[in-house]
Design a protein around this motif. Structure first.
Motif, short mmCIF file in Angstrom:
data_model
loop_
_atom_site.label_atom_id
_atom_site.label_comp_id
_atom_site.label_asym_id
_atom_site.label_seq_id
_atom_site.Cartn_x
_atom_site.Cartn_y
_atom_site.Cartn_z
N PRO A 1 -8.15 12.05 1.49
CA PRO A 1 -6.87 12.07 0.77
C PRO A 1 -5.69 12.46 1.65
O PRO A 1 -4.58 11.92 1.47
N ASP A 2 -5.90 13.38 2.58
CA ASP A 2 -4.78 13.82 3.42
C ASP A 2 -4.40 12.73 4.43
O ASP A 2 -3.21 12.49 4.69
N THR A 3 -5.39 12.07 5.01
CA THR A 3 -5.10 10.99 5.94
C THR A 3 -4.41 9.84 5.23
O THR A 3 -3.46 9.24 5.77
N GLN A 4 -4.88 9.51 4.02
CA GLN A 4 -4.26 8.45 3.24
C GLN A 4 -2.81 8.79 2.91
O GLN A 4 -1.93 7.93 2.96
N ALA A 5 -2.56 10.05 2.58
CA ALA A 5 -1.18 10.46 2.26
C ALA A 5 -0.28 10.33 3.47
O ALA A 5 0.85 9.84 3.38
N ALA A 6 -0.77 10.76 4.62
CA ALA A 6 0.04 10.69 5.84
C ALA A 6 0.36 9.24 6.20
O ALA A 6 1.46 8.94 6.70
N LYS A 7 -0.58 8.35 5.96
CA LYS A 7 -0.39 6.95 6.34
C LYS A 7 0.48 6.19 5.35
O LYS A 7 1.34 5.39 5.75
N PHE A 8 0.28 6.41 4.05
CA PHE A 8 0.93 5.57 3.04
C PHE A 8 2.06 6.27 2.28
O PHE A 8 2.77 5.62 1.51
N ASP A 9 2.23 7.56 2.50
CA ASP A 9 3.36 8.29 1.92
C ASP A 9 3.93 9.20 3.00
O ASP A 9 3.98 10.43 2.86
N PRO A 10 4.37 8.61 4.12
CA PRO A 10 4.69 9.40 5.32
C PRO A 10 5.82 10.40 5.13
O PRO A 10 5.83 11.44 5.79
N ASN A 11 6.74 10.12 4.22
CA ASN A 11 7.86 11.05 4.00
C ASN A 11 7.64 11.93 2.76
O ASN A 11 8.55 12.66 2.36
N ARG A 12 6.46 11.83 2.17
CA ARG A 12 6.05 12.64 1.01
C ARG A 12 6.93 12.41 -0.22
O ARG A 12 6.97 13.25 -1.12
N ASP B 1 0.80 -1.22 0.00
CA ASP B 1 0.00 0.00 0.00
C ASP B 1 0.83 1.27 0.00
O ASP B 1 0.27 2.37 0.11
N ARG B 2 2.14 1.14 -0.14
CA ARG B 2 3.04 2.30 -0.07
C ARG B 2 3.45 2.72 -1.49
O ARG B 2 4.33 2.11 -2.11
N PRO B 3 2.85 3.79 -2.02
CA PRO B 3 3.25 4.23 -3.36
C PRO B 3 4.65 4.82 -3.42
O PRO B 3 5.22 4.95 -4.51
N ASP B 4 5.20 5.17 -2.25
CA ASP B 4 6.56 5.71 -2.22
C ASP B 4 7.61 4.62 -2.31
O ASP B 4 8.80 4.90 -2.46
N LEU B 5 7.20 3.35 -2.19
CA LEU B 5 8.13 2.22 -2.27
C LEU B 5 7.82 1.41 -3.51
O LEU B 5 6.66 1.13 -3.81
N ASP B 6 8.82 1.01 -4.23
CA ASP B 6 8.63 0.24 -5.46
C ASP B 6 8.58 -1.25 -5.11
O ASP B 6 9.51 -2.00 -5.40
N SER B 7 7.47 -1.66 -4.47
CA SER B 7 7.41 -3.01 -3.91
C SER B 7 6.33 -3.87 -4.54
O SER B 7 6.08 -4.99 -4.05
N THR B 8 5.68 -3.41 -5.58
CA THR B 8 4.65 -4.22 -6.22
C THR B 8 5.23 -4.95 -7.43
O THR B 8 6.36 -4.69 -7.84
N SER B 9 4.44 -5.83 -8.01
CA SER B 9 4.97 -6.71 -9.05
C SER B 9 5.08 -6.04 -10.41
O SER B 9 5.86 -6.49 -11.27
N HIS B 10 4.30 -4.99 -10.68
CA HIS B 10 4.24 -4.34 -12.00
C HIS B 10 3.88 -5.34 -13.10
O HIS B 10 4.34 -5.21 -14.24
N LEU B 11 3.05 -6.31 -12.78
CA LEU B 11 2.64 -7.32 -13.75
C LEU B 11 1.34 -6.97 -14.47
O LEU B 11 0.92 -7.71 -15.36
N SER B 12 0.69 -5.88 -14.09
CA SER B 12 -0.66 -5.64 -14.59
C SER B 12 -0.72 -5.50 -16.12
O SER B 12 -1.63 -6.03 -16.76
#
Length: 444
Positions: A391-402, A220-231
């Protein structure tokens, strides 16, 4: 005896039952129909498809014929030219795919030939997983359990890259290099998506041996490249989900099961669309009365601000700019931007789904439409309408370092960045009130 392989959404040599069946009695003819419907695709999707076809043509020693015609015409012409009585293809389950294969079967039968269907783009074909009473599942979790219990075949193995017969030079009348160039010019991307089967397989093996271990914590972290990119690879058939599941099945940790659950969501959506073809355009349940969706010039201006990443909500704007630039968006951010469109701007989900269809390289009919219906609260086992992403809560949780928003919104924290276009708290209350109004009307 020469058979024909009608290439569809299975543009690969490995784990391809239709191609293996076509090669069983000797070299096979390969044909892809460049149909009129493809001209309604975005330039970026047409360019990607052209590159995938170019790569597959290279792998087949130049044997793949790409014909500009409706599928029934293209496939019949190839069968006649090869003097083939049998055409093999993977079965499709979307409304358009079902119509197309029926037209091809009818054209071949009228000419004394036969279409044989084997395999599908899914580990378990839509319609196979049913409840004990024979009805389809409407809730994901029990579907997933039954899907696992049903199981799937092992990968089918590789086709022979030299096991192809060549048609006459005029069998191909589509300049795929030119299409790729035109698509790039019309609808540019930051960089092309991977279009080579071998590279996709390497990336899959790297993911299973690496980032998969952290998938549960980092997906769930868009700031980390941790998904498969298989889509994109799954959407175009560069890899089969059965191949993916065979590899993840060798890994004994919970993250692999979490990843497999995401594959089963893809299959649940395909199953839902198979049973409910109207879900392509219609809400499967009503959450807001039709007259309560925002419309008119103000709605159009709001939509364009959302589309262009100018809402004043950093996570929403970052996601929409990532989509515009790359043809892809992180899944967590897809949910946030979709919720914002439907529940903050009060626009119908179909407008967002249509934009995603144009902008995504990894567009998939059932995935796109049913994911939008999930966020909107209108689909099968959808997120409750009252679940409204902040959106702001989601950003703080999943993109904590912006890192994510700063990558895509460089003017953040400067006078150039717009103020929020709406008051999220107020729009949340409006959305809930509209939902209550719809419920009251339905109860009368």
């Amino acid at each position: 005896m020469t058979h024909v392989w009608w290439a569809r959404r299975d543009l690969r040599l490995d784990d391809n039952p239709a191609l293996l069946s076509a090669q069983e009695d000797g070299p096979a003819v390969a044909v892809f129909a460049w149909t009129p419907a493809l001209h309604f695709w975005s330039g970026r999707r047409r360019a990607h498809l052209a590159r995938v076809l170019w790569s597959l043509r290279e792998e087949t020693g130049g044997a793949l014929a790409v014909r500009r015609a409706p599928a029934a015409h293209a496939v019949l012409a190839a069968a006649r030219q090869a003097d083939a009585t049998v055409v093999w293809a993977a079965q499709e389950y979307t409304p358009a795919g079902v119509r197309e294969q029926a037209e091809v079967a009818e054209a071949l039968e009228a000419d004394g030939r036969e279409l044989r269907m084997i395999g599908s783009p899914y580990a378990v074909a839509p319609g196979r997983v049913r409840k004990a009473d024979g009805t389809p599942y409407r809730v994901f979790t029990p579907f997933r359990g039954a899907w696992r219990e049903h199981g799937w075949r092992s990968p089918a193995g590789p086709a022979d890259p030299e096991g192809f017969a060549h048609l006459a030079p005029d069998a191909s009348d589509v300049d795929i290099d030119q299409i790729a160039a035109h698509g790039d010019s019309e609808d540019p991307l930051e960089r092309p998506h991977e279009f080579r089967e071998a590279r996709v397989r390497e990336a899959l093996e790297d993911f299973v041996g690496g980032d998969l271990e952290h998938y549960s914590e980092e997906r769930d972290r868009p700031d980390l490249d941790s998904t498969s990119h298989l889509s994109s690879a799954l959407a175009f058939g560069l890899v089969h989900p059965r191949t993916v599941l065979a590899l993840t099945g060798t890994v004994d940790h919970s993250a692999a099961r979490t990843f497999e659950s995401e594959i089963s969501w893809r299959e649940f959506h395909a199953d839902t669309l198979w049973h409910e073809p109207r879900a392509l355009r219609e809400s499967l349940s009503t959450v807001v009365l039709e007259e309560d969706w925002t419309s008119g010039p103000d709605a159009d201006r709001a939509f364009m601000a959302w589309r262009d990443g100018r809402t004043g909500f950093p996570l929403v704007d970052a996601g929409m700019r990532q989509l515009a630039s790359t043809g892809w968006m992180h899944n967590r951010v897809r949910m946030v931007v979709a919720s914002f469109l439907v529940k903050d701007l009060h626009l119908p989900w179909q407008r967002g789904a249509d934009h995603f269809r144009r902008a995504l390289v990894d567009y998939d009919h059932s995935q796109n439409q049913l994911n939008w219906q999930w966020v909107a609260g209108t689909g099968r086992d959808a997120s409750p309408y009252f679940r409204i992403f902040n959106p702001d809560t989601q950003a703080a949780k999943f993109d904590p370092n912006r890192r994510y928003v700063e990558r895509w919104v460089p003017e953040l924290d400067t006078p150039a960045y717009p103020a929020p276009m709406v008051d999220h708290k107020a729009e949340r209350e409006t959305a809930l009130a509209l939902n209550q109004r719809a419920k009251g009307t339905q109860g009368r």
